[in-house]
Design a protein around this motif. Structure first.
Motif, PDB file in Angstrom:
ATOM      1  N   THR A  73      -1.152   6.484   3.651  1.00  0.00           N
ATOM      2  CA  THR A  73      -1.271   7.352   2.489  1.00  0.00           C
ATOM      3  C   THR A  73      -2.699   7.876   2.416  1.00  0.00           C
ATOM      4  OG1 THR A  73       0.413   6.119   1.264  1.00  0.00           O
ATOM      5  CG2 THR A  73      -1.068   7.507  -0.022  1.00  0.00           C
ATOM      6  N   LEU A  74      -2.832   9.196   2.290  1.00  0.00           N
ATOM      7  CA  LEU A  74      -4.139   9.844   2.241  1.00  0.00           C
ATOM      8  C   LEU A  74      -4.290  10.584   0.919  1.00  0.00           C
ATOM      9  CD1 LEU A  74      -4.171  11.389   5.847  1.00  0.00           C
ATOM     10  CD2 LEU A  74      -5.272   9.255   5.107  1.00  0.00           C
ATOM     11  N   THR A  75      -5.381  10.315   0.227  1.00  0.00           N
ATOM     12  CA  THR A  75      -5.657  10.979  -1.042  1.00  0.00           C
ATOM     13  C   THR A  75      -7.079  11.546  -1.024  1.00  0.00           C
ATOM     14  OG1 THR A  75      -6.585   9.041  -2.161  1.00  0.00           O
ATOM     15  CG2 THR A  75      -4.194   9.281  -2.185  1.00  0.00           C
ATOM     16  N   THR A  76      -7.393  12.335  -2.033  1.00  0.00           N
ATOM     17  CA  THR A  76      -8.746  12.896  -2.152  1.00  0.00           C
ATOM     18  C   THR A  76      -9.263  12.695  -3.571  1.00  0.00           C
ATOM     19  OG1 THR A  76      -8.242  15.131  -2.927  1.00  0.00           O
ATOM     20  CG2 THR A  76      -7.972  14.711  -0.570  1.00  0.00           C
ATOM     21  N   VAL A 149      -7.639   7.373   8.942  1.00  0.00           N
ATOM     22  CA  VAL A 149      -8.223   7.188   7.615  1.00  0.00           C
ATOM     23  C   VAL A 149      -9.740   7.391   7.661  1.00  0.00           C
ATOM     24  CG1 VAL A 149      -8.684   5.510   5.784  1.00  0.00           C
ATOM     25  CG2 VAL A 149      -6.393   5.692   6.766  1.00  0.00           C
ATOM     26  N   LYS A 150     -10.376   6.857   8.699  1.00  0.00           N
ATOM     27  CA  LYS A 150     -11.831   7.008   8.838  1.00  0.00           C
ATOM     28  C   LYS A 150     -12.229   8.478   8.909  1.00  0.00           C
ATOM     29  CE  LYS A 150     -15.699   5.762  11.854  1.00  0.00           C
ATOM     30  NZ  LYS A 150     -16.098   5.048  13.101  1.00  0.00           N
ATOM     31  N   SER A 160     -12.131   7.948  -2.592  1.00  0.00           N
ATOM     32  CA  SER A 160     -12.244   6.490  -2.627  1.00  0.00           C
ATOM     33  C   SER A 160     -11.603   5.865  -1.397  1.00  0.00           C
ATOM     34  CB  SER A 160     -11.569   5.955  -3.889  1.00  0.00           C
ATOM     35  OG  SER A 160     -11.419   4.559  -3.825  1.00  0.00           O
ATOM     36  N   GLU A 161     -12.323   4.996  -0.749  1.00  0.00           N
ATOM     37  CA  GLU A 161     -11.765   4.287   0.404  1.00  0.00           C
ATOM     38  C   GLU A 161     -10.579   3.431  -0.004  1.00  0.00           C
ATOM     39  OE1 GLU A 161     -13.222   1.098   3.860  1.00  0.00           O
ATOM     40  OE2 GLU A 161     -14.689   2.048   2.519  1.00  0.00           O
ATOM     41  N   HIS A 162     -10.651   2.888  -1.225  1.00  0.00           N
ATOM     42  CA  HIS A 162      -9.587   1.999  -1.692  1.00  0.00           C
ATOM     43  C   HIS A 162      -8.318   2.765  -2.064  1.00  0.00           C
ATOM     44  CE1 HIS A 162     -12.385  -1.328  -1.686  1.00  0.00           C
ATOM     45  NE2 HIS A 162     -13.233  -0.615  -2.426  1.00  0.00           N
TER      46      HIS A 162
END
Length: 273
Positions: A73-76, A149-150, A160-162
Motif C-alpha cells: 500500500t502506497l500513500t502520500t 516503498v523506498k 509518512s514511512e509508517h
C-alpha cells in the motif's frame, strides 16, 4: 437507498445514475425461454461491478497465485489537503506520474518484474478530505517490495514511512485488489426489525466527486510481461439467460424492490424466490 441521493444531486451524471437504477430492471422472456435484459456498465453499479470483479479475479488471480508476491500500500502526504475535485485530480495525476518513475527504477534494478496496481479512494469524514492511495500486488523474488516503498518515499519525501505497508499476499488481498475503487455502500440494520438496508458510505456529493474524477480513468494497471494489459470492462451490454421453460407468449418481468424479485404485472407471477 444508494442511488436516490446521487440522483437528487441533479448534475450532469443524473442520466447515468438513472441508467444504473434501470440496470437489469426489466427482463424480456421469449416463448422459447430466452430471457434478456441490459447492463448499464457504470462503475458505481453493484450488479455490473460484481460481474467485472468476478471476470478479473478469474482471469488474473490464477497467474498471481503462481508467483511469490507482496501486497503493498502506497500513500502520500497530499491526502490532508485533498478536499476538492481539483485537489483530488492533481493528487492522482501526481501519484500516477511518480509511480511510473519509481517503476522504471525498479525495472532497472531487478529486470522483469510483474505487478498489478489499483487506485483506491476513500473519504476521511473526521477531517473531511479524500484519501487516494495505491494497492499493488508485486512479484517479490528478493526485496522488490521494500525497494518499491523506498523509492516511493524518495519521490514523496514528506509522506509518512509508517503509512506505507508491505504484507504477505493472501487470498483475500488478491480478491480485494479487483474490487471497487471506492467503498460503494455501508449496511445499516434496524435493531427493532433486524431489517438491513444499504446506503452510501459517504455523503452523496463526496461519492459523486469520486465518480466524476475517476470517470473513464484506468483503475487497475498491469506491469511486466506475464500479465497482459487489463481490460476493466466486460464485453457485452446484454444480459442473457436460457431457461428450459416454454411460454405461449412474450413476457416482461419488472424488478420490485419490496419483493426482491422480478414480477409479471399481468399475472402477478414472481420470477425468482
Amino acid at each position: 437507498e444508494i442511488l436516490y441521493p446521487l440522483i437528487d444531486l441533479k448534475n450532469e451524471r443524473e442520466d447515468m445514475y438513472w441508467d444504473t437504477f434501470h440496470c437489469v430492471k426489466t427482463l424480456t422472456q421469449d416463448t422459447d425461454g430466452k430471457i434478456t435484459s441490459r447492463y448499464c456498465k457504470n462503475r458505481w453499479c453493484i450488479v455490473c461491478n460484481r460481474i467485472r470483479t468476478a471476470i478479473l479475479i478469474n482471469k488474473y488471480k490464477p497467474i498471481l497465485d503462481t508467483m511469490e508476491t507482496r501486497f503493498v500500500t502506497l500513500t502520500t502526504e497530499r491526502s490532508g489537503a485533498c478536499k476538492t475535485e481539483a485537489d483530488l485530480k492533481v493528487a492522482l495525476d501526481d501519484m500516477k506520474h511518480n509511480f511510473t518513475r519509481v517503476w522504471r527504477r525498479l525495472k532497472r534494478k531487478y529486470g522483469s518484474v510483474t505487478a498489478i496496481r489499483k487506485i483506491e479512494i476513500t473519504w476521511n469524514w473526521k477531517k473531511e478530505h479524500f484519501h487516494p492511495h495505491f494497492h499493488v500486488v508485486l512479484q517479490n523474488k528478493s526485496d522488490e517490495a521494500a525497494y518499491l516503498v523506498k523509492q516511493w518515499l524518495s519521490v514523496f519525501p514528506l509522506a509518512s514511512e509508517h503509512a506505507q505497508d508491505i504484507s504477505v499476499t493472501t487470498q483475500n488481498s488478491t480478491i480485494e485488489l479487483f474490487k471497487y475503487f471506492t467503498k460503494m455502500w455501508k449496511r445499516i440494520e434496524n435493531p427493532d426489525t433486524q431489517k438491513e438496508t444499504r446506503v452510501l458510505p459517504y455523503p452523496p456529493d463526496v461519492m459523486d466527486t469520486i465518480f466524476k474524477v475517476m470517470y473513464r480513468q484506468r483503475t487497475i494497471q498491469s506491469y511486466g510481461g506475464k500479465i497482459a494489459p487489463i481490460e476493466e470492462d466486460f464485453d457485452t451490454s446484454v444480459a442473457t439467460i436460457f431457461s428450459e421453460e416454454k411460454r405461449s407468449e412474450m413476457i416482461w418481468w419488472n424488478w420490485e424492490q419490496d419483493v426482491k424479485s422480478w414480477v409479471n404485472y399481468d399475472t402477478g407471477e414472481i420470477r425468482t424466490y
